[in-house]
Design a protein around this motif. Structure first.
Motif, short mmCIF file in Angstrom:
data_model
loop_
_atom_site.label_atom_id
_atom_site.label_comp_id
_atom_site.label_asym_id
_atom_site.label_seq_id
_atom_site.Cartn_x
_atom_site.Cartn_y
_atom_site.Cartn_z
N ALA A 141 0.86 -1.08 0.20
CA ALA A 141 0.08 -0.05 -0.05
C ALA A 141 0.99 1.35 -0.01
N PRO A 142 0.92 2.08 -1.12
CA PRO A 142 1.73 3.18 -1.07
C PRO A 142 1.15 4.31 -0.28
N LEU A 143 1.76 5.05 0.49
CA LEU A 143 1.54 6.25 1.41
C LEU A 143 1.92 7.51 0.85
N GLY A 144 3.08 7.86 0.47
CA GLY A 144 3.53 9.20 -0.21
C GLY A 144 4.72 9.24 -1.12
N VAL A 145 4.94 10.10 -1.56
CA VAL A 145 5.71 10.51 -2.58
C VAL A 145 6.90 11.46 -1.81
N HIS A 146 8.07 11.17 -1.64
CA HIS A 146 9.25 12.30 -0.93
C HIS A 146 10.00 12.74 -2.20
N ARG A 147 10.40 14.05 -2.24
CA ARG A 147 11.16 14.50 -3.25
C ARG A 147 12.50 14.81 -2.72
N ILE A 148 13.43 14.00 -3.31
CA ILE A 148 15.04 14.24 -2.67
C ILE A 148 15.61 15.77 -2.91
N ASN A 149 15.23 15.93 -4.26
CA ASN A 149 16.20 16.95 -4.72
C ASN A 149 15.45 18.31 -4.38
N THR A 150 15.61 18.51 -3.22
CA THR A 150 14.89 19.70 -2.56
C THR A 150 16.13 20.47 -1.66
N LEU A 151 16.17 21.94 -1.95
CA LEU A 151 16.92 22.68 -1.21
C LEU A 151 15.91 23.51 -0.17
N LEU A 152 16.38 23.61 0.73
CA LEU A 152 15.67 24.38 1.98
C LEU A 152 16.44 25.65 2.34
N TYR A 153 15.58 26.57 2.54
CA TYR A 153 16.47 27.71 3.15
C TYR A 153 15.59 28.47 4.18
N ASN A 154 16.36 29.22 4.93
CA ASN A 154 15.79 30.01 6.04
C ASN A 154 15.41 31.32 5.50
N ARG A 155 13.93 31.46 5.35
CA ARG A 155 13.25 32.52 5.04
C ARG A 155 13.80 33.94 5.47
N LYS A 156 13.74 33.74 6.98
CA LYS A 156 14.12 35.08 7.73
C LYS A 156 15.63 35.73 7.50
N LEU A 157 16.45 34.74 7.33
CA LEU A 157 17.71 35.22 6.83
C LEU A 157 17.75 35.82 5.43
N PHE A 158 17.15 35.15 4.58
CA PHE A 158 17.30 35.54 3.22
C PHE A 158 16.48 37.08 3.22
N ALA A 159 15.45 37.22 3.87
CA ALA A 159 14.80 38.52 3.78
C ALA A 159 15.63 39.59 4.64
N LEU A 302 13.30 13.72 -8.30
CA LEU A 302 14.13 12.38 -7.77
C LEU A 302 13.40 11.92 -6.42
N TYR A 303 12.81 10.74 -6.64
CA TYR A 303 11.63 10.54 -5.71
C TYR A 303 12.12 9.31 -4.76
N SER A 304 11.48 8.95 -3.70
CA SER A 304 11.35 7.92 -2.85
C SER A 304 9.81 7.71 -2.49
N VAL A 305 9.40 6.57 -2.24
CA VAL A 305 7.85 6.37 -2.07
C VAL A 305 7.90 5.61 -0.62
N ASP A 306 7.11 6.18 0.14
CA ASP A 306 6.74 5.23 1.68
C ASP A 306 5.60 4.39 1.14
N THR A 307 5.96 2.93 1.67
CA THR A 307 4.88 1.84 1.23
C THR A 307 5.15 0.94 2.50
N LEU A 308 3.65 0.28 2.84
CA LEU A 308 3.66 -0.78 3.74
C LEU A 308 3.13 -1.83 3.12
N ALA A 309 4.00 -3.06 3.56
CA ALA A 309 3.61 -4.26 3.07
C ALA A 309 2.90 -5.18 4.17
#
Length: 424
Positions: A141-159, A302-309
């Protein structure tokens, strides 16, 4: 008139009491399912609890068997031990090639009837349905799709300093220098092998492009690893590490996310489960942090999928296991789980406006027919556990031994990842 109000109030009270009683009865009569998984961080725990809540309403009790440990290695060892002792869990978090390995030896319950009743072929993304189908059987049973090629940034610092989220490596370098000039680490980093592999495969996708990435990671052609674009990705990996830290540092990914939130680092390259963790701590993707794709990986996922068997068990649990598969793939549980986990639903009948900005871009990219969807090797989507670990160890040695040239790393990677019968 007052009498009518009193009668209406009593009716409402009786109705609420009846609903509560029914809920309590469902909890009391719920059939337990032993669920083995490795969701133990704050956001993962909340997401698992959300699934348990939806299941309880359907008369299924989530009996938790969480095994801590980065990437699920400890959980897989416990699973093997329990199976050998004749006491397998009813449900296990099995993903990617690990899932098909277990299905191949007949230890996974087919879910064909559930898939047909719930019209998974019409409701799920084709890439996801293909991932959980093995030799004609739906095996998880598939649960969710994760995206690996993600760059997170701190909005407060950038602003605060007028910085713009980088879309290219030239922009990334400029932002990094500006952050360093302000006394802030440009990039949160860890030398844990699996985290190095996670960053590298993202860089490789950007430098090599999706077609070559598939030759390297999916088809596992040995000769492809000698391509100059692989060398460029390795050099960029070493550059990023030098930019982030000089001394060796190994820490769990949640600690790096904490550093980003506390303004100790301006950026972080990590799968979008880090977004879920930030939100679990009360941070907002609109106010506190943001997400863009890693430079060079636009229009790719670039994905990874959570699944329950559902595992074959001496306990008669098939009907309840099928009920669980129905509940966790239905739209209500999908939205609730993925909102907490940081991932996106596996269904294409989702209203994207209901998703946060990071999730919306991930879901829309995955759903778009012209997007390149490629499986993660670092997270078991493209290769088995042994190959994943071998690749991660080569990359770890390359980063921790300055004497190793990129060409040597390329030759070692070609040797450990080559598929049986693949082109040399």
């Amino acid at each position: 008139m007052k009498g009518l109000h009193r009668i209406a109030a009593r009716c409402c009270a009786l109705l609420l009491g009846l609903v509560a009683a029914q809920g309590a009865l469902a909890q009391a009569t719920a059939v337990p399912l032993d669920v083995l998984h490795w969701w133990t961080s704050a956001s993962e725990r909340k997401a698992a609890d959300q699934l348990a809540s939806h299941l309880a309403q359907a008369g299924v009790q989530w009996k938790d068997a969480a095994i801590p440990g980065g990437g699920g290695m400890a959980a897989v060892k416990v699973l093997k031990s329990r199976v050998l002792m004749g006491d397998p869990p009813d449900v296990a978090q099995l993903i990617g090639t690990t899932l098909t390995d277990w299905a191949d030896v007949g230890l996974v319950l087919p879910l064909n009837a559930v898939a047909q009743r719930q019209r998974w072929s019409q409701q799920l993304f084709p890439t996801v349905l293909e991932l959980v189908t093995y030799k004609g059987d739906v095996v998880a049973a598939p649960l969710g799709v994760h995206r690996i090629n993600t760059l997170l940034y701190n909005r407060k610092l950038f602003a605060r300093w007028g910085l713009v989220p980088p879309r290219s490596w030239a922009e990334f370098e400029l932002v990094a220098r500006q952050l360093q000039a302000k006394g802030v680490r440009a990039l949160a980093w860890s030398d844990e092998a699996w985290q190095i592999a996670t960053v590298f495969e993202t860089l490789l996708l950007g430098d090599a492009g999706a077609p070559l990435y598939r030759e390297l990671m999916v088809q596992r052609k040995g000769s492809a690893w000698l391509d100059p674009r692989v060398e460029r990705a390795l050099q960029r990996l070493r550059w990023l590490r030098a930019l982030a830290t000089e001394a060796p540092v190994e820490r769990v990914w949640a600690d790096s996310a904490r550093e980003l939130l506390a303004e100790g680092a301006g950026m972080m390259i990590m799968g979008d489960w880090a977004k879920g963790e930030l939100m679990a701590w009360g941070a907002s993707p609109v106010r506190d942090f943001g997400c863009v794709v890693v430079p060079g990986t636009e229009h790719t996922h670039l994905y990874s999928v959570d699944t329950l068997a559902m595992l074959v068990s001496p306990r008669a649990r098939e009907a309840v296991q099928e009920k669980m598969a129905e509940v966790v793939t239905a739209l209500p549980a999908q939205l609730a789980y993925n909102r907490l986990k940081g991932s996106v639903p596996v269904r294409h009948d989702v209203d994207p406006s209901s998703l946060d900005p990071c999730a919306r871009d991930s879901w829309e990219t995955f759903a778009r027919s012209r997007s390149a969807r490629v499986p993660s090797l670092a997270h078991r989507m493209a290769a088995d556990e042994a190959i994943k670990d071998a690749v991660a160890q080569v990359l770890w040695r390359y980063l921790t031994d300055a004497r190793m040239e990129p060409g040597e790393a390329q030759r070692r990677l070609a040797a450990v990842i080559r598929a049986p019968g693949a082109e040399r």
